[in-house]
Design a protein around this motif. Structure first.
Motif, PDB file in Angstrom:
ATOM      1  N   UNK A 131       4.447  52.970  54.832  1.00  0.00           N
ATOM      2  CA  UNK A 131       4.914  54.264  54.324  1.00  0.00           C
ATOM      3  C   UNK A 131       4.425  54.454  52.890  1.00  0.00           C
ATOM      4  N   UNK A 132       3.359  55.212  52.737  1.00  0.00           N
ATOM      5  CA  UNK A 132       2.788  55.460  51.423  1.00  0.00           C
ATOM      6  C   UNK A 132       2.711  56.957  51.163  1.00  0.00           C
ATOM      7  N   UNK A 133       2.871  57.328  49.904  1.00  0.00           N
ATOM      8  CA  UNK A 133       2.618  58.698  49.497  1.00  0.00           C
ATOM      9  C   UNK A 133       1.178  58.798  48.987  1.00  0.00           C
ATOM     10  N   UNK A 134       0.729  60.024  48.766  1.00  0.00           N
ATOM     11  CA  UNK A 134      -0.605  60.233  48.198  1.00  0.00           C
ATOM     12  C   UNK A 134      -0.725  59.516  46.860  1.00  0.00           C
ATOM     13  N   UNK A 135       0.311  59.596  46.045  1.00  0.00           N
ATOM     14  CA  UNK A 135       0.283  58.936  44.743  1.00  0.00           C
ATOM     15  C   UNK A 135       0.189  57.416  44.898  1.00  0.00           C
ATOM     16  N   UNK A 136       0.869  56.859  45.878  1.00  0.00           N
ATOM     17  CA  UNK A 136       0.787  55.414  46.131  1.00  0.00           C
ATOM     18  C   UNK A 136      -0.645  54.995  46.455  1.00  0.00           C
ATOM     19  N   UNK A 137      -1.311  55.795  47.285  1.00  0.00           N
ATOM     20  CA  UNK A 137      -2.685  55.472  47.679  1.00  0.00           C
ATOM     21  C   UNK A 137      -3.597  55.485  46.459  1.00  0.00           C
ATOM     22  N   UNK A 138      -3.451  56.495  45.614  1.00  0.00           N
ATOM     23  CA  UNK A 138      -4.306  56.567  44.428  1.00  0.00           C
ATOM     24  C   UNK A 138      -4.056  55.396  43.480  1.00  0.00           C
ATOM     25  N   UNK A 139      -2.827  54.958  43.400  1.00  0.00           N
ATOM     26  CA  UNK A 139      -2.522  53.831  42.512  1.00  0.00           C
ATOM     27  C   UNK A 139      -3.185  52.539  42.967  1.00  0.00           C
ATOM     28  N   UNK A 140      -3.535  52.452  44.262  1.00  0.00           N
ATOM     29  CA  UNK A 140      -4.265  51.277  44.749  1.00  0.00           C
ATOM     30  C   UNK A 140      -5.638  51.173  44.079  1.00  0.00           C
ATOM     31  N   UNK A 141      -6.177  52.303  43.665  1.00  0.00           N
ATOM     32  CA  UNK A 141      -7.462  52.285  42.990  1.00  0.00           C
ATOM     33  C   UNK A 141      -7.437  51.604  41.642  1.00  0.00           C
ATOM     34  N   UNK A 142      -6.265  51.412  41.083  1.00  0.00           N
ATOM     35  CA  UNK A 142      -6.152  50.767  39.774  1.00  0.00           C
ATOM     36  C   UNK A 142      -5.960  49.255  39.876  1.00  0.00           C
ATOM     37  N   UNK A 143      -5.797  48.735  41.091  1.00  0.00           N
ATOM     38  CA  UNK A 143      -5.545  47.296  41.263  1.00  0.00           C
ATOM     39  C   UNK A 143      -6.631  46.429  40.626  1.00  0.00           C
ATOM     40  N   UNK A 144      -7.939  46.748  40.769  1.00  0.00           N
ATOM     41  CA  UNK A 144      -8.952  45.882  40.152  1.00  0.00           C
ATOM     42  C   UNK A 144      -8.868  45.814  38.635  1.00  0.00           C
ATOM     43  N   UNK A 145      -8.175  46.760  38.026  1.00  0.00           N
ATOM     44  CA  UNK A 145      -8.113  46.821  36.564  1.00  0.00           C
ATOM     45  C   UNK A 145      -6.883  46.106  35.995  1.00  0.00           C
TER      46      UNK A 145
END
Length: 286
Positions: A120-134
């Motif tokens: 169960x993810x929101x759109x904002x949750x998905x975008x925050x996955x993009x910051x994991x490498x940082x």
């Protein structure tokens, strides 16, 4: 899949000329993403055969070719998700295997053909996955992380969808979210594998307009020759794992090439103020 070693001499490298001054070879001082004479074998079959490819920084390059020509394999090699059987992929002159995966993930963003999740993810949750490498493990998001996510939401036109559950989105909306997630990653290179598949015409045009406006080097695998002609600065055509043509769409997308690579008759005309090629298919070759 288990791979086998090559059993015959390596074929001469197929070169993507015209895409970058260093396209015929990778040099230590080279910048950007380069593939130098890469081949890939799986289960004894040669999937990609001696491809050299160096996209011009900041450009949009379309990977074209029929099914099984090696487009997805080349993208996965460029992303470091597969290892070449021969040859090397470099990032700023350093071979990908020599770079930490986190460093590569900060530079390269990949958008697969389709993405799904049972979580169960929101759109904002998905975008925050993009910051994991940082971020380091267990480190909370920084103010910069949140700014990057919000900027990606805005650029992708998704601000009003931030709290919407992922599973309620249409296919086109999911693709846009995946591109926004890649933007939140703040990459310098963006790799997309047939992102317009299963989208209606409106969403195809909308998505490619978004992608080509980004200030990054973009490599996108496409089936639609007219979309490639409209939106790509350069195209690279693969056939049976080899580069058969590369350059500006107007130079590459000829009636002869389409017949030889796709096995169809076509009429190619010039359309619009930039006289981009437009392909009209007339039927298969006998």
């Amino acid at each position: 899949m288990k791979e086998t070693s090559p059993t015959e001499p390596e074929a001469p490298a197929a070169t993507a000329t015209g895409l970058h001054p260093t396209a015929t070879g990778v040099h230590a001082e080279a910048t950007g993403l380069h593939a130098d004479r890469v081949s890939r074998r799986a289960d004894g079959r040669l999937i990609l055969d001696g491809v050299t490819f160096a996209p011009e920084p900041g450009s949009t390059v379309g990977l074209l070719g029929p099914n099984g020509s090696g487009k997805s394999t080349l993208l996965r090699l460029l992303a470091g998700l597969l290892a070449p059987s021969t040859g090397v992929v470099t990032l700023d002159g350093t071979a990908l295997p020599a770079l930490p995966r986190r460093e590569v993930a900060r530079r390269l963003a990949v958008v697969e053909q389709q993405a799904d999740t049972q979580t169960e993810l929101t759109v904002l949750d998905v975008l925050r996955l993009g910051r994991v490498p940082h971020r380091r493990a267990w480190t909370p998001a920084s103010a910069h992380d949140e700014r990057a996510v919000r900027a990606a939401l805005e650029r992708a036109g998704l601000t009003d969808r931030a709290d919407q559950p992922w599973h309620t989105l249409s296919g086109g909306e999911r693709q846009r979210v995946q591109i926004a997630r890649a933007l939140a990653q703040e990459p310098r290179e963006l790799l997309l594998d047939e992102p317009t598949n299963h989208l209606d015409i409106h969403h195809q045009l909308d998505l490619l307009a978004l992608v080509t406006a980004l200030p990054v080097t973009t490599v996108v695998a496409l089936h639609d020759l007219n979309l490639a002609a409209m939106y790509c600065d350069q195209v690279l055509v693969l056939h049976a794992g080899r580069v058969v043509a590369a350059g500006a769409p107007g130079d590459v997308l000829t009636e002869r090439l389409i017949a030889e690579v796709y096995g169809v008759r076509a009429a190619v005309t010039r359309e619009g103020p930039e006289e981009r090629p437009h392909v009209r298919f007339l039927g298969t070759l006998a």
